[in-house]
Design an enzyme around this catalytic site. Structure first.
Site, PDB file in Angstrom:
ATOM      1  N   GLY A   1       0.777  -1.244   0.000  1.00 49.24           N
ATOM      2  CA  GLY A   1       0.000   0.000   0.000  1.00 49.24           C
ATOM      3  C   GLY A   1       0.804   1.287   0.000  1.00 49.24           C
ATOM      4  N   CYS A   2       1.954   1.299   0.690  1.00 46.69           N
ATOM      5  CA  CYS A   2       2.607   2.601   0.825  1.00 46.69           C
ATOM      6  C   CYS A   2       3.843   2.750  -0.049  1.00 46.69           C
ATOM      7  CB  CYS A   2       2.951   2.880   2.280  1.00 46.69           C
ATOM      8  SG  CYS A   2       3.598   1.475   3.136  1.00 46.69           S
ATOM      9  N   ILE A   3       4.003   3.971  -0.531  1.00 49.45           N
ATOM     10  CA  ILE A   3       5.061   4.257  -1.485  1.00 49.45           C
ATOM     11  C   ILE A   3       5.977   5.313  -0.895  1.00 49.45           C
ATOM     12  CG2 ILE A   3       5.599   5.168  -3.757  1.00 49.45           C
ATOM     13  CD1 ILE A   3       2.229   4.252  -3.786  1.00 49.45           C
TER      14      ILE A   3
END
Lengths: 410, 106
Positions: B104-106
């Site tokens: 989910g996180c970038i």
């Protein structure tokens, strides 16, 4: 006559319009661009407004000034995209525009109402955002007379536009309160849903150390569930509480409402795309540039710029019936203001996390990577001129779209 | 405490250093029960709504769903999912569903 239709005249859409005007035969192609707002905002400048470095007039110009005369510009809300019919319905006079190719550049936007209690109560009283010109300006007014207390910066949910911005805000706030002689009366807290200061390990460690040196408290894995304006606390879903006197929020970022209305987005209204070709997953004549898409890279203007070559090349290839080039590598390049006239530069892509080293930039550089320098600060400040005069016009910059390992320490 | 039966099942499965299954295709509901027990959870019908959803998403998209995707698509609210899977619901659910860490996180 064929039509290339561009939705959104921000950073990405404007660059595509300028580049395509030079590449498509105007006897054969009509280029149309649609946006709801006649003003172009230099969004990287919003960060400087709360601290009085920039005034609102420093970050706005008419959109029309940056679009070539041959491009048809329509200012209107977009009612609906109907990709199976190759057409878009506008709010203005019920216009319908049929297209041969569509470029979606509708960006991402903040949604404070996604967090319970955020917009009732303290909103714009002691809760502010700095991702809109309104929010940044209101916060600037507040800070002019604030005499100290507990300032909490909170990121509601990932991904957000410009993931380094909350850190920059804290570094600049630290310097701002020092210069005003009240740093000893201000507690600075960074509450993030991430497990560290940043998304990637080496940069996260480096930036985490900087927070500590500047006496900024880091609260990790904090997933905000609600804002309690009566008690001035934010509460996470796992029921941790953080008190604030001043809350600076980076609310949930989502793609444009029209993407949701048209049923073209994921759970955050971002359009699913091939992360290498930038073609939409659903329709082969639809391409996406910038933060409107779901590519797993930073949502930032530099990224939109690096996407430009690939989007343009692949539209031309598709017109000619050639296979698309999987050439976008997730390249991002961000100057991070660290306060007191210094900055940091990071350069990374899908595969390579930000590394320390030197960034060779012909004619201007080198800049230091992942460490503070005065040159990096001036790189950031001169970027505003480059943005208006070179970048938006889709002109070539002395930096390759694909990331290079030159100068990086591994 | 994990039971002997649970330990026997877990011994047959390969995990990475984060405790995520290396091969999602080797997953079975019995393995899910065993991982959950190791995490100190007893699976109810509501847990299974999330686990089945995560498995279906993986089958379709090749990755574990984000928290927002789970709460937007199923009838499980964010509040409830934090109760069901304490300590990072998307991560814990992915673990029990035999999937890799959500990206989910970038």
């Amino acid at each position: 006559m064929k039509t290339l239709l561009i939705l959104g005249a921000g950073t990405g859409g404007t660059m595509v319009a300028n580049r395509m005007t030079e590449l498509l035969d105007t006897n054969e192609w009509r280029i149309v661009i649609i946006d709801r707002d006649e003003t172009h905002y230099y969004q990287p400048g919003f960060l400087f407004i709360p601290f009085g470095t920039y005034k609102p007039e420093d970050v706005i110009k008419p959109k029309r000034n940056f679009l070539p005369p041959t491009v048809e510009v329509i200012f209107s809300d977009i009612e609906m995209i109907e990709p199976d019919e190759n057409r878009v319905r506008l709010a203005k006079e019920g216009q319908v525009i049929y297209y041969d190719y569509l470029v979606i550049a509708t960006g991402s936007h903040i949604h404070p109402e996604e967090t319970e209690g955020m917009v009732n109560g303290g909103w714009q009283k002691n809760i502010f955002d700095f991702y809109t010109l309104d929010g940044a300006t209101a916060l600037s007014r507040f800070l002019r007379t604030w005499d100290g207390g507990r300032l909490v910066v909170n990121v509601a949910e990932m991904p957000i536009k410009c993931p380094v911005a909350p850190l920059e805000f804290l570094f600049l706030a630290d310097a701002f309160f020092h210069e005003r002689g009240i740093r000893n009366k201000v507690d600075l807290v960074y509450a993030t849903p991430l497990p560290g200061a940043f998304t990637k390990p080496i940069a996260s460690k480096k930036l985490g150390d900087m927070l500590e040196r500047k006496n900024i408290l880091l609260e990790t894995d904090f997933n905000i569930g609600e804002v309690d304006s009566n008690k001035n606390v934010i509460r996470s879903w796992d029921e941790r509480e953080i008190e604030y006197d001043l809350l600076v929020t980076v609310p949930t970022n989502m793609g444009a409402d029209v993407i949701e209305r048209s049923g073209m987005g994921d759970e955050l209204n971002f359009v699913p795309i091939d992360k290498f070709t930038l073609q939409s997953d659903g329709w082969e004549n639809i391409f996406v540039i910038g933060d409107a898409g779901n590519a797993p890279t930073s949502k930032a203007g530099s990224v939109a710029h690096f996407m430009l070559d690939v989007v343009v090349e692949n539209i031309l290839r598709h017109i000619e019936g050639l296979p698309l080039k999987p050439d976008f590598d997730g390249h991002a390049n961000c100057y991070i203001e660290s306060g007191f006239g210094k900055g940091i530069l990071i350069d990374f892509n899908y595969e390579t996390e930000p590394l320390p080293g030197k960034f060779p930039l012909p004619g201007i550089g080198p800049f230091s990577l992942l460490q503070e320098s005065v040159a990096n600060h001036w790189g950031k400040m001169s970027f505003r001129w480059i943005y208006w005069n070179v970048l938006l016009k889709g002109r070539k910059m002395p930096i390759e779209s694909q990331m290079s390992m030159a100068g990086k320490w591994t | 405490m994990t039971t002997t039966a649970t330990r026997d099942i877990l011994d047959t499965v390969e995990f990475d250093e984060g405790g995520f299954m290396v091969d999602p295709h080797a997953w079975t509901p019995e393995i899910a029960e065993a991982i959950a027990e190791r995490e100190g959870l007893e699976l109810t019908e509501r847990h299974w709504v999330v686990i089945h959803f995560a498995r279906d998403e993986f089958a379709k998209n090749g990755e574990a769903p984000t928290l927002r995707r789970i709460t937007k698509t199923t009838d499980v609210s964010t509040k409830e999912i934090y109760k069901l899977f304490p300590g990072g619901p998307a991560k814990v659910a992915a673990k029990i569903a035999g999937l890799g860490k959500p990206t989910g996180c970038i």
